[in-house]
Design a protein around this motif. Sequence first.
Motif, PDB file in Angstrom:
ATOM      1  N   PHE A 225      11.879  -9.185  -3.922  1.00 11.36           N
ATOM      2  CA  PHE A 225      12.628  -8.627  -5.085  1.00 11.36           C
ATOM      3  C   PHE A 225      14.196  -8.498  -4.852  1.00 11.36           C
ATOM      4  O   PHE A 225      14.340  -8.295  -3.702  1.00 11.36           O
ATOM      5  N   GLU A 226      14.954  -9.064  -5.766  1.00 11.60           N
ATOM      6  CA  GLU A 226      16.286  -9.154  -5.658  1.00 11.60           C
ATOM      7  C   GLU A 226      17.116  -9.261  -7.023  1.00 11.60           C
ATOM      8  O   GLU A 226      16.509  -9.986  -7.805  1.00 11.60           O
ATOM      9  N   GLN A 227      18.028  -8.504  -7.240  1.00 11.13           N
ATOM     10  CA  GLN A 227      18.833  -8.283  -8.523  1.00 11.13           C
ATOM     11  C   GLN A 227      18.043  -8.490  -9.697  1.00 11.13           C
ATOM     12  O   GLN A 227      18.299  -9.025 -10.543  1.00 11.13           O
TER      13      GLN A 227
ATOM     14  N   GLN B 257       0.686  -1.303  -0.129  1.00 10.16           N
ATOM     15  CA  GLN B 257      -0.176   0.026  -0.114  1.00 10.16           C
ATOM     16  C   GLN B 257       0.914   1.289  -0.017  1.00 10.16           C
ATOM     17  O   GLN B 257       0.352   2.370  -0.307  1.00 10.16           O
ATOM     18  N   SER B 258       2.164   1.113   0.321  1.00  7.99           N
ATOM     19  CA  SER B 258       3.038   2.405   0.634  1.00  7.99           C
ATOM     20  C   SER B 258       3.471   2.785  -1.188  1.00  7.99           C
ATOM     21  O   SER B 258       3.271   2.068  -1.930  1.00  7.99           O
TER      22      SER B 258
ATOM     23  N   LEU C 113       5.970  -2.283  -7.360  1.00  4.27           N
ATOM     24  CA  LEU C 113       5.068  -3.090  -7.995  1.00  4.27           C
ATOM     25  C   LEU C 113       4.604  -2.614  -9.679  1.00  4.27           C
ATOM     26  O   LEU C 113       4.779  -3.382 -10.461  1.00  4.27           O
ATOM     27  N   SER C 114       4.665  -1.600  -9.634  1.00  3.53           N
ATOM     28  CA  SER C 114       4.455  -0.758 -11.140  1.00  3.53           C
ATOM     29  C   SER C 114       5.784  -0.928 -12.082  1.00  3.53           C
ATOM     30  O   SER C 114       5.472  -1.581 -13.068  1.00  3.53           O
TER      31      SER C 114
ATOM     32  N   LEU D 261       3.623  -5.594 -12.070  1.00  7.65           N
ATOM     33  CA  LEU D 261       2.545  -6.200 -11.372  1.00  7.65           C
ATOM     34  C   LEU D 261       1.453  -5.354 -11.098  1.00  7.65           C
ATOM     35  O   LEU D 261       1.478  -4.041 -10.904  1.00  7.65           O
ATOM     36  N   PRO D 262       0.245  -5.982 -10.884  1.00  2.00           N
ATOM     37  CA  PRO D 262      -1.109  -4.992 -10.435  1.00  2.00           C
ATOM     38  C   PRO D 262      -0.977  -4.327  -9.247  1.00  2.00           C
ATOM     39  O   PRO D 262      -0.027  -4.841  -8.217  1.00  2.00           O
ATOM     40  N   THR D 263      -1.128  -3.049  -9.209  1.00  3.27           N
ATOM     41  CA  THR D 263      -1.138  -2.248  -7.848  1.00  3.27           C
ATOM     42  C   THR D 263      -2.136  -2.047  -7.177  1.00  3.27           C
ATOM     43  O   THR D 263      -2.350  -1.792  -5.895  1.00  3.27           O
TER      44      THR D 263
END
Length: 154
Positions: A76-78, A52-53, A60-61, A65-67
């Motif tokens: 998430f990494e590399q 939500q932040s 996400l954007s 991916l859907p927000t």
Amino acid sequence: MNSPKLPPNLSSYLRPGDRVLLFDGECNLCHGLVRFLIRADRQTKILLATVQSAEGQAILSWLGLPTDRVDSIVYFEQGCHWLRSAAFFQALRQLGWPFRLLALARFLPQRLADGVYNAVASNRYRLFGRNDGTVLPGADLPGRYLHSGSRRSR
């Protein structure tokens, strides 16, 4: 592996090579997972952000991916990202012993692991409750959460 260049809206708070776990800030089950992660990740290898932040929405954007409706944790990494059970197992791999042993469960068939994950995720508010997302676990710990405009030192 080279990290992809981050767009300006992410590079103010995210550095190449950072590991980030995005979670539902209104989910009590997710809060429990984050409290566990904070205790187990003594070296602060994994940064946190809620979906939500502003930071979570930007990531996400950027990942495509859907927000608006996120029913999964995202790791998430590399330049790579994982969803659902794969995200959980990937995050576990960063932890010290004995927690890292839990990552061995990633060898379960993906359909089975995601089936269990999806069943719990779709009922998480009913089973574990929902909060207003204003009080986050570990928010008082410096350097745990991503914050726009504040470049973290490493």
